[in-house]
Design an enzyme around this catalytic site. Structure first.
Site, short mmCIF file in Angstrom:
data_model
loop_
_atom_site.label_atom_id
_atom_site.label_comp_id
_atom_site.label_asym_id
_atom_site.label_seq_id
_atom_site.Cartn_x
_atom_site.Cartn_y
_atom_site.Cartn_z
N LYS A 1 0.38 -2.48 14.91
CA LYS A 1 -0.24 -3.14 14.11
C LYS A 1 1.77 -4.08 14.52
CE LYS A 1 -1.34 -2.56 9.29
NZ LYS A 1 -0.64 -1.62 7.72
C1 E4P Z 1 -2.57 -3.03 4.73
O1 E4P Z 1 -2.30 -2.14 6.29
C2 E4P Z 1 -1.24 -2.27 3.96
O2 E4P Z 1 -0.99 -0.92 4.51
C3 E4P Z 1 -1.77 -2.60 2.57
O3 E4P Z 1 -2.99 -2.57 2.67
C4 E4P Z 1 -0.32 -3.10 2.12
O4 E4P Z 1 -1.19 -2.48 0.39
P1 E4P Z 1 0.45 -3.59 -0.43
O5 E4P Z 1 -0.34 -4.22 -1.02
O6 E4P Z 1 -0.91 -2.58 -1.75
O7 E4P Z 1 0.86 -2.75 -0.44
#
Ligand code: E4P
Length: 218
Positions: A83
């Protein structure tokens, strides 16, 4: 639509993997921090628990640092997707990691233009954050719809749309209607997809009537 679990909790992942509904896992630095364990151990364990892609996020913010960290994360297991953030250096790192055969999930995407750049960089996944846009009073799902339209306009763009920051079953449904390829969902929300009060009520009635017959099914 594929379902990824948005968690680094290995017991939740194992439980969901056993259902056969789980196609992958996404983690982020906050989710890893919550485990209190070293990232290498957590990612390695998750990658053994599930065959699908497991996103592990870099924490460097410069191109060279992201590529170096991305290589180390990708070496943990063949199903790691690195990522990287939706920044200029992140898009460059995405391109380099993809050229080296690594899977890349471009994260922290909040606009269709960022998604367009990610796709041009050859990203495996783009992660638009629906919930965090909604938190600001914006329409997070509109970004998913725009990205779908843009990607569908150009055959050469093969990046999958990974609806992220999903907070509710309504988000999941709307992402599916908008044509997202994947939704990454917190385990509690994933389980809530099965729930409907009329299903529970109907089941109670059927079973009460059935009990009165004194019958059993063989
Ligand atoms: C995506 O890969 C993120 O880990 C995640 O969806 C973030 O979500 P949040 O905004 O609830 O922290």
């Amino acid at each position: 639509m594929k379902f990824f679990a948005d968690t680094a909790d290995i017991s939740e992942i194992r439980e969901l993997a056993a259902t056969g509904f789980l196609d992958g896992v996404t983690t982020n630095p906050s989710l890893i921090a919550r485990t209190g364990r070293p990232i290498r151990d957590v990612i390695e364990e998750i990658c053994q628990a599930i065959e699908g892609p497991v996103s592990a996020e870099v924490t460097a913010t410069d191109f060279e640092g992201m590529v170096a960290e991305g290589e180390r994360l990708a070496d943990i297991a063949a199903n790691v997707a690195v990522k990287v953030p939706s920044t200029w250096d992140g898009f460059k790192a995405c391109r380099t990691l993809r050229q080296r055969g690594r899977k890349v999930n471009v994260t922290l995407c909040f606009s269709a233009n960022q998604a367009l750049l990610a796709a041009k960089a050859g990203a495996t996944y783009i992660s638009p954050f629906v919930g965090r846009l909604d938190d600001l009073g914006l329409d997070g799902m509109e970004v998913i719809r725009e990205i779908r339209r843009i990607y569908d306009n150009y055959e050469s763009l093969s990046t999958e749309i990974l609806a992220s920051s999903i907070r509710t079953p309504l988000h999941v449904k709307r992402a599916a209607v908008a044509g997202a390829d994947v939704a990454t969902v917190p385990p509690a929300v994933l389980k809530n997809l099965a729930r409907h009060p009329l299903t529970d009520k109907g089941l109670d009635t059927f079973l009460a009537e059935w009990r009165k017959t004194g019958q059993a099914i063989f």
